[in-house]
Every structure is written in C-alpha cells, then in structure tokens.
Design a protein around this motif. Sequence first.
Motif, PDB file in Angstrom:
ATOM      1  N   ASN A 166       0.869  -1.167   0.000  1.00 44.78           N
ATOM      2  CA  ASN A 166       0.000   0.000   0.000  1.00 44.78           C
ATOM      3  C   ASN A 166       0.913   1.227   0.000  1.00 44.78           C
ATOM      4  O   ASN A 166       1.662   1.448   0.942  1.00 44.78           O
ATOM      5  CB  ASN A 166      -0.885  -0.012   1.247  1.00 44.78           C
ATOM      6  N   ARG A 167       0.878   2.002  -1.083  1.00 38.96           N
ATOM      7  CA  ARG A 167       1.786   3.134  -1.204  1.00 38.96           C
ATOM      8  C   ARG A 167       1.646   4.109  -0.028  1.00 38.96           C
ATOM      9  O   ARG A 167       2.623   4.707   0.439  1.00 38.96           O
ATOM     10  CB  ARG A 167       1.522   3.876  -2.519  1.00 38.96           C
ATOM     11  N   LYS A 168       0.415   4.280   0.490  1.00 39.19           N
ATOM     12  CA  LYS A 168       0.168   5.262   1.549  1.00 39.19           C
ATOM     13  C   LYS A 168       0.723   4.818   2.899  1.00 39.19           C
ATOM     14  O   LYS A 168       1.226   5.622   3.672  1.00 39.19           O
ATOM     15  CB  LYS A 168      -1.339   5.529   1.668  1.00 39.19           C
ATOM     16  N   THR A 169       0.596   3.504   3.214  1.00 31.57           N
ATOM     17  CA  THR A 169       1.009   3.030   4.537  1.00 31.57           C
ATOM     18  C   THR A 169       2.328   2.269   4.517  1.00 31.57           C
ATOM     19  O   THR A 169       2.973   2.106   5.554  1.00 31.57           O
ATOM     20  CB  THR A 169      -0.062   2.108   5.141  1.00 31.57           C
ATOM     21  N   GLY A 170       2.708   1.746   3.334  1.00 27.25           N
ATOM     22  CA  GLY A 170       3.900   0.910   3.257  1.00 27.25           C
ATOM     23  C   GLY A 170       3.647  -0.512   3.687  1.00 27.25           C
ATOM     24  O   GLY A 170       4.569  -1.332   3.712  1.00 27.25           O
ATOM     25  N   ASN A 171       2.401  -0.852   4.040  1.00 24.96           N
ATOM     26  CA  ASN A 171       2.059  -2.205   4.480  1.00 24.96           C
ATOM     27  C   ASN A 171       1.823  -3.123   3.280  1.00 24.96           C
ATOM     28  O   ASN A 171       1.420  -2.671   2.202  1.00 24.96           O
ATOM     29  CB  ASN A 171       0.783  -2.184   5.341  1.00 24.96           C
ATOM     30  N   ARG A 172       2.082  -4.426   3.477  1.00 31.28           N
ATOM     31  CA  ARG A 172       1.838  -5.389   2.416  1.00 31.28           C
ATOM     32  C   ARG A 172       0.346  -5.544   2.164  1.00 31.28           C
ATOM     33  O   ARG A 172      -0.477  -5.441   3.074  1.00 31.28           O
ATOM     34  CB  ARG A 172       2.438  -6.752   2.781  1.00 31.28           C
ATOM     35  N   VAL A 173       0.015  -5.789   0.911  1.00 29.23           N
ATOM     36  CA  VAL A 173      -1.367  -6.034   0.504  1.00 29.23           C
ATOM     37  C   VAL A 173      -1.600  -7.533   0.453  1.00 29.23           C
ATOM     38  O   VAL A 173      -0.777  -8.267  -0.101  1.00 29.23           O
ATOM     39  CB  VAL A 173      -1.642  -5.405  -0.883  1.00 29.23           C
ATOM     40  N   VAL A 174      -2.697  -8.007   1.032  1.00 30.93           N
ATOM     41  CA  VAL A 174      -3.025  -9.433   0.987  1.00 30.93           C
ATOM     42  C   VAL A 174      -4.186  -9.642   0.023  1.00 30.93           C
ATOM     43  O   VAL A 174      -5.003  -8.748  -0.194  1.00 30.93           O
ATOM     44  CB  VAL A 174      -3.403  -9.974   2.388  1.00 30.93           C
ATOM     45  N   SER A 175      -4.242 -10.827  -0.573  1.00 30.51           N
ATOM     46  CA  SER A 175      -5.311 -11.129  -1.515  1.00 30.51           C
ATOM     47  C   SER A 175      -6.271 -12.134  -0.907  1.00 30.51           C
ATOM     48  O   SER A 175      -5.905 -12.904  -0.014  1.00 30.51           O
ATOM     49  CB  SER A 175      -4.737 -11.700  -2.821  1.00 30.51           C
ATOM     50  N   GLU A 176      -7.508 -12.100  -1.370  1.00 28.96           N
ATOM     51  CA  GLU A 176      -8.504 -13.056  -0.907  1.00 28.96           C
ATOM     52  C   GLU A 176      -9.499 -13.313  -2.021  1.00 28.96           C
ATOM     53  O   GLU A 176      -9.659 -12.501  -2.930  1.00 28.96           O
ATOM     54  CB  GLU A 176      -9.229 -12.532   0.337  1.00 28.96           C
ATOM     55  N   TYR A 177     -10.131 -14.494  -1.963  1.00 27.62           N
ATOM     56  CA  TYR A 177     -11.150 -14.827  -2.941  1.00 27.62           C
ATOM     57  C   TYR A 177     -12.472 -14.174  -2.537  1.00 27.62           C
ATOM     58  O   TYR A 177     -12.852 -14.184  -1.366  1.00 27.62           O
ATOM     59  CB  TYR A 177     -11.350 -16.338  -3.028  1.00 27.62           C
ATOM     60  N   VAL A 178     -13.157 -13.595  -3.539  1.00 28.84           N
ATOM     61  CA  VAL A 178     -14.470 -13.010  -3.287  1.00 28.84           C
ATOM     62  C   VAL A 178     -15.463 -13.588  -4.282  1.00 28.84           C
ATOM     63  O   VAL A 178     -15.095 -13.997  -5.392  1.00 28.84           O
ATOM     64  CB  VAL A 178     -14.448 -11.468  -3.403  1.00 28.84           C
ATOM     65  N   ASP A 179     -16.709 -13.661  -3.878  1.00 32.43           N
ATOM     66  CA  ASP A 179     -17.780 -14.144  -4.750  1.00 32.43           C
ATOM     67  C   ASP A 179     -17.964 -13.139  -5.879  1.00 32.43           C
ATOM     68  O   ASP A 179     -18.131 -11.941  -5.640  1.00 32.43           O
ATOM     69  CB  ASP A 179     -19.074 -14.299  -3.935  1.00 32.43           C
ATOM     70  N   SER A 180     -17.933 -13.619  -7.135  1.00 32.73           N
ATOM     71  CA  SER A 180     -18.002 -12.714  -8.283  1.00 32.73           C
ATOM     72  C   SER A 180     -19.338 -12.003  -8.403  1.00 32.73           C
ATOM     73  O   SER A 180     -19.436 -10.982  -9.086  1.00 32.73           O
ATOM     74  CB  SER A 180     -17.724 -13.493  -9.572  1.00 32.73           C
ATOM     75  N   VAL A 181     -20.382 -12.525  -7.753  1.00 29.35           N
ATOM     76  CA  VAL A 181     -21.706 -11.910  -7.835  1.00 29.35           C
ATOM     77  C   VAL A 181     -22.000 -11.056  -6.605  1.00 29.35           C
ATOM     78  O   VAL A 181     -22.359  -9.883  -6.712  1.00 29.35           O
ATOM     79  CB  VAL A 181     -22.802 -12.984  -8.006  1.00 29.35           C
ATOM     80  N   THR A 182     -21.808 -11.643  -5.424  1.00 26.19           N
ATOM     81  CA  THR A 182     -22.143 -10.911  -4.194  1.00 26.19           C
ATOM     82  C   THR A 182     -21.033  -9.955  -3.770  1.00 26.19           C
ATOM     83  O   THR A 182     -21.277  -8.989  -3.058  1.00 26.19           O
ATOM     84  CB  THR A 182     -22.411 -11.881  -3.030  1.00 26.19           C
ATOM     85  N   GLY A 183     -19.787 -10.249  -4.210  1.00 27.35           N
ATOM     86  CA  GLY A 183     -18.666  -9.408  -3.814  1.00 27.35           C
ATOM     87  C   GLY A 183     -18.171  -9.680  -2.408  1.00 27.35           C
ATOM     88  O   GLY A 183     -17.248  -9.026  -1.935  1.00 27.35           O
ATOM     89  N   LYS A 184     -18.748 -10.672  -1.736  1.00 26.48           N
ATOM     90  CA  LYS A 184     -18.344 -10.979  -0.365  1.00 26.48           C
ATOM     91  C   LYS A 184     -17.182 -11.985  -0.349  1.00 26.48           C
ATOM     92  O   LYS A 184     -17.103 -12.847  -1.212  1.00 26.48           O
ATOM     93  CB  LYS A 184     -19.532 -11.557   0.403  1.00 26.48           C
ATOM     94  N   PRO A 185     -16.295 -11.869   0.662  1.00 29.40           N
ATOM     95  CA  PRO A 185     -15.184 -12.818   0.783  1.00 29.40           C
ATOM     96  C   PRO A 185     -15.695 -14.248   0.965  1.00 29.40           C
ATOM     97  O   PRO A 185     -16.755 -14.475   1.564  1.00 29.40           O
ATOM     98  CB  PRO A 185     -14.435 -12.342   2.029  1.00 29.40           C
ATOM     99  N   VAL A 186     -14.942 -15.226   0.414  1.00 28.26           N
ATOM    100  CA  VAL A 186     -15.314 -16.635   0.527  1.00 28.26           C
ATOM    101  C   VAL A 186     -14.358 -17.327   1.495  1.00 28.26           C
ATOM    102  O   VAL A 186     -13.137 -17.270   1.316  1.00 28.26           O
ATOM    103  CB  VAL A 186     -15.250 -17.330  -0.853  1.00 28.26           C
ATOM    104  N   ALA A 187     -14.916 -17.983   2.516  1.00 24.64           N
ATOM    105  CA  ALA A 187     -14.094 -18.712   3.480  1.00 24.64           C
ATOM    106  C   ALA A 187     -13.421 -19.887   2.796  1.00 24.64           C
ATOM    107  O   ALA A 187     -13.970 -20.468   1.848  1.00 24.64           O
ATOM    108  CB  ALA A 187     -14.957 -19.195   4.649  1.00 24.64           C
ATOM    109  N   SER A 188     -12.227 -20.254   3.269  1.00 21.62           N
ATOM    110  CA  SER A 188     -11.476 -21.344   2.630  1.00 21.62           C
ATOM    111  C   SER A 188     -12.265 -22.643   2.632  1.00 21.62           C
ATOM    112  O   SER A 188     -12.164 -23.436   1.688  1.00 21.62           O
ATOM    113  CB  SER A 188     -10.132 -21.532   3.344  1.00 21.62           C
ATOM    114  N   ASP A 189     -13.075 -22.895   3.662  1.00 19.11           N
ATOM    115  CA  ASP A 189     -13.876 -24.125   3.722  1.00 19.11           C
ATOM    116  C   ASP A 189     -14.961 -24.158   2.655  1.00 19.11           C
ATOM    117  O   ASP A 189     -15.493 -25.230   2.337  1.00 19.11           O
ATOM    118  CB  ASP A 189     -14.522 -24.273   5.110  1.00 19.11           C
ATOM    119  N   ASP A 190     -15.319 -22.997   2.127  1.00 18.38           N
ATOM    120  CA  ASP A 190     -16.383 -22.937   1.123  1.00 18.38           C
ATOM    121  C   ASP A 190     -15.834 -22.941  -0.301  1.00 18.38           C
ATOM    122  O   ASP A 190     -16.602 -22.918  -1.268  1.00 18.38           O
ATOM    123  CB  ASP A 190     -17.234 -21.675   1.336  1.00 18.38           C
TER     124      ASP A 190
END
Length: 270
Positions: free
Chosen positions: A38-62
């Motif tokens: 993140n250019r503003k904070t210098g913190n690393r960016v993490v990625s996650e899977y999101v539902d392509s329709v609802t836009g909500k994050p998907v738990a690894s078990d799902d």
Amino acid sequence: MAMKAFWKGYLKLSLVTCPVAMTPATSESERIRFHTLNRKTGNRVVSEYVDSVTGKPVASDDEVKGYERGENDHVMLEDDELDAVALETTHTIDIEMFCPRNSVGWIWYDKPHYLAPNDKVGAEAFAVIREAMAATDVVGISRLVLYRRERAVLLEPRDRGIVLWTLRYGDEVRDAADYFGGIKQAKPDPKLMRLVGSLIDERTKSWSADMVDDPVQARLLDLIKSKKKKGAKKVAKPKAEPQAETGNVINIMDALRKSIASSKEKAKPR
C-alpha cells in the motif's frame, strides 16, 4: 553447497530396488521478487477470494473446484473425489519401460531433477541400473506423483547420477506440422551458404553459463541499491537497440558481406 533433497523414495527395476533422493536441478531462489504494498502506509497487501456476484469474501472451507460445462453452469468436485481418480501417492519410481534416448523429442522435456543413491548399500544397484541404461543408450519411463500431480517421468543416465525429467502431457504439445507444414522447401544459393557458414564460424564459442545471464536482474539490483541511498535519482532506462529495417527488400549477398566485414573489424585488436 548441495541442496537438501525434497523427495526421498526408491528406484525400482523389476526385483532390483535401491533408496534414492531427488533434488530439483534448477532454482529460481536467486530471482528478485517483489511484494505488493500500500503506497500510503507501506504495508503489504493481501489477496482473498471473493464471490463474483455478491462481492463478499469466501471462506477457505467454502472453496471448491468447479468444471465449467456451460455459461454459469459448473460441476462441483470435492477434494476427496479428485484424490480418488489420482495415482496413489507412491515413493517408488518403478521403471515400466525403456525408449531409445534419441526417440524422445526435446519438446516433451519439462523440469529436470537430480536423482542420486540415498545410502551406500543401494549405491551398487543404482550404479548397475544407470550404467546399463547408458550402455544400451536408452532412457527409462515411469510415473510419479510430483507437485501434487501425477506425471510421466523420464530417467536419463548422466555422469555418476540420473537426471529425472518430468514430461509434458500429450495434450500440451502442439504438432509442429501445423506451423511448419506450409513453409516451402528452400534451396539456398551455395555462395550464400558459404557466407553464412563463415559468420557462424566466427561467432562460435564454447558454451558458458554467461551466455544466458540476465541483464535485467543486474539492472534491478542496481536500482534497488540506488533507492537505498537518500536522494537517489531514478535509474535511466537503457537505450533501445536500433531496430532492423524490415520494410525494404534487401540484397542478401550485400548484407552478408557487410556483416562479415563488420565482424572482422570488431575482431581487430585495439
């Protein structure tokens, strides 16, 4: 320093078995890698899977594998179902057949690994298998689970060890005839052939790893080093090599003669 073996098991030919250890023959550990920040904070960016329709994050078990059979229509496959059709994870390289060394085209070779005996007791059996393959000029074919996939592998005797190559799958290799079949058979002018042969002779050298070094890697290291210094200026982009003219029909004989003259001029001691 030798790398630690990432796979240990057995090499088997009929009733002959010996313990072996395998190590990748190539490494990318020296490559420069970057994190996204993140250019503003210098913190690393993490990625996650999101539902392509609802836009909500998907738990690894799902999360589940899906094979698309139509638009927005998938067959869901659970991990245990995928495991059931895979080759049982085995730590035995059972050589099923042999092929003449030169009968396997280069395009089938994928990733090389070094295979070596893993104890003194099995070293003799390992040597017998290796030397017998070398004497008959053949390579061994087997199957193995590597990198979580079942793979065909090729065993090639090399020096005092064996190189194990993973092989590409049949549907991964395209037929060269589809691309080269339309090229007309050429009969080059013998004079042109001699001139090109002269160029080849002048530029032929013994193989060295320096021939495949990475200049971009070196420039990246220079850039990183300069960025560590306060007030460092941006590294200038290297000038592009002049592009060859492609719009005009050229006289090949003249071009070759100029190339040879240029090569001889460069070869003169300064």
